[in-house]
Design a protein around this motif. Structure first.
Motif, PDB file in Angstrom:
ATOM      1  N   SER A 252      50.738  37.863  35.295  1.00  0.00           N
ATOM      2  CA  SER A 252      50.967  38.047  33.745  1.00  0.00           C
ATOM      3  C   SER A 252      49.695  37.961  32.976  1.00  0.00           C
ATOM      4  N   GLN A 253      48.552  37.695  33.515  1.00  0.00           N
ATOM      5  CA  GLN A 253      47.460  38.980  32.559  1.00  0.00           C
ATOM      6  C   GLN A 253      47.350  39.615  32.422  1.00  0.00           C
ATOM      7  N   LEU A 254      47.784  40.729  33.847  1.00  0.00           N
ATOM      8  CA  LEU A 254      48.042  42.227  33.132  1.00  0.00           C
ATOM      9  C   LEU A 254      48.801  42.301  32.218  1.00  0.00           C
ATOM     10  N   HIS A 255      50.120  41.405  32.481  1.00  0.00           N
ATOM     11  CA  HIS A 255      51.186  42.016  31.187  1.00  0.00           C
ATOM     12  C   HIS A 255      50.784  41.752  30.095  1.00  0.00           C
TER      13      HIS A 255
ATOM     14  N   GLN B 234      50.737  44.200  26.727  1.00  0.00           N
ATOM     15  CA  GLN B 234      50.834  43.873  25.699  1.00  0.00           C
ATOM     16  C   GLN B 234      49.787  43.897  24.281  1.00  0.00           C
ATOM     17  N   PHE B 235      48.575  42.899  24.486  1.00  0.00           N
ATOM     18  CA  PHE B 235      47.865  42.694  23.500  1.00  0.00           C
ATOM     19  C   PHE B 235      47.130  44.834  23.171  1.00  0.00           C
ATOM     20  N   ILE B 236      47.150  45.225  24.454  1.00  0.00           N
ATOM     21  CA  ILE B 236      46.284  46.262  24.062  1.00  0.00           C
ATOM     22  C   ILE B 236      47.846  47.705  22.953  1.00  0.00           C
TER      23      ILE B 236
ATOM     24  N   VAL C 147      39.674  37.602  32.438  1.00  0.00           N
ATOM     25  CA  VAL C 147      38.381  37.048  33.443  1.00  0.00           C
ATOM     26  C   VAL C 147      38.257  37.742  34.542  1.00  0.00           C
ATOM     27  N   SER C 148      37.094  37.545  34.990  1.00  0.00           N
ATOM     28  CA  SER C 148      36.903  38.230  36.137  1.00  0.00           C
ATOM     29  C   SER C 148      37.595  37.780  37.588  1.00  0.00           C
ATOM     30  N   SER C 149      36.824  36.324  37.206  1.00  0.00           N
ATOM     31  CA  SER C 149      37.212  35.667  38.803  1.00  0.00           C
ATOM     32  C   SER C 149      38.632  35.557  38.562  1.00  0.00           C
ATOM     33  N   GLU C 150      39.560  35.970  37.394  1.00  0.00           N
ATOM     34  CA  GLU C 150      41.712  36.268  38.393  1.00  0.00           C
ATOM     35  C   GLU C 150      41.588  37.067  37.971  1.00  0.00           C
ATOM     36  N   MET C 151      40.907  38.724  37.643  1.00  0.00           N
ATOM     37  CA  MET C 151      41.488  39.897  37.217  1.00  0.00           C
ATOM     38  C   MET C 151      40.577  40.732  37.078  1.00  0.00           C
TER      39      MET C 151
ATOM     40  N   GLN D  79      51.430  50.974  33.232  1.00  0.00           N
ATOM     41  CA  GLN D  79      50.788  52.502  31.980  1.00  0.00           C
ATOM     42  C   GLN D  79      51.755  51.944  31.226  1.00  0.00           C
ATOM     43  N   LEU D  80      50.519  51.600  30.411  1.00  0.00           N
ATOM     44  CA  LEU D  80      51.539  51.951  28.443  1.00  0.00           C
ATOM     45  C   LEU D  80      51.660  53.581  28.816  1.00  0.00           C
TER      46      LEU D  80
END
Length: 196
Positions: A51-54, A58-60, A152-156, A189-190
């Motif tokens: 979810s965080q990667l997605h 989306q933000f980018i 968040v480096s502790s999660e990703m 890949q976006l």
């Protein structure tokens, strides 16, 4: 003659066998429960990571589509960082992207200068600066420094972030990430079409 009253109940051996069987059953059930909790935790961590990667993608995508946007249209093609060859700038190493667009905030027209780049700790940093249209553009030399961490480096942890402008106005952004918690890895890949 004495009458014996027939007593109903369990003998000591029967009671011990029932307790032993109950203990074995409880051990099996607790093992199954613990295994289920571990599986649920692992799945939850994977879903959070995905979810965080997605969400990052989306933000980018949403922000990058605005690159070069001009509110009135009279500045079309000129809304960019100073010295940038076009509305979207990518560093020679393809790990930093800088772009700008106009926006109206509180009735005031401004330019937002943004850049995204990967730092040494595997965190994606976002630099943003908003200023009035009358001020000179930001210099591209400062595009790939400063800013704030948006992952968040502790999660990703991002293990890769590259940007390709070969088919501009279509921009390819490739990200690969690893979860420091579960060890899961994923990539995305976006293909972002600049709308201006």
């Amino acid at each position: 003659m004495m009458n014996r009253i027939k007593q109903y109940g369990m003998t000591l051996i029967e009671l011990m066998l029932a307790c032993a069987m109950g203990a074995v059953l409880l051990m099996v059930l607790s093992s199954v429960f613990a295994s289920g909790l571990n599986s649920a935790s692992r799945i939850g961590l994977q879903l959070s990571f995905d979810s965080q990667l997605h969400d990052l993608g989306q933000f980018i995508r949403a922000d990058l589509r605005r690159a070069g946007f001009s509110l009135e249209g009279e500045n079309a093609g000129t809304v960019r960082w100073a010295d940038a060859p076009q509305t979207v700038y990518v560093s020679a190493t393809q790990d930093c992207i800088a772009y700008a667009y106009e926006l109206a905030e509180g009735g005031i027209e401004k330019v937002r200068f943004s850049s995204l780049y990967l730092n040494e700790e595997g965190e994606l940093k976002l630099y943003t600066k908003q200023q009035s249209l009358a001020e000179p553009p930001k210099n591209i030399a400062s595009a790939c420094s400063g800013g704030e961490v948006i992952t968040v480096s502790s999660e990703m942890l991002l293990t890769g972030f590259t940007v390709d402008l070969a088919q501009f106005p279509l921009i390819a952004v490739v990200m690969s990430a690893r979860s420091p918690v579960s060890g899961a890895q994923d990539s995305s890949q976006l293909n972002v079409a600049v709308l201006n």
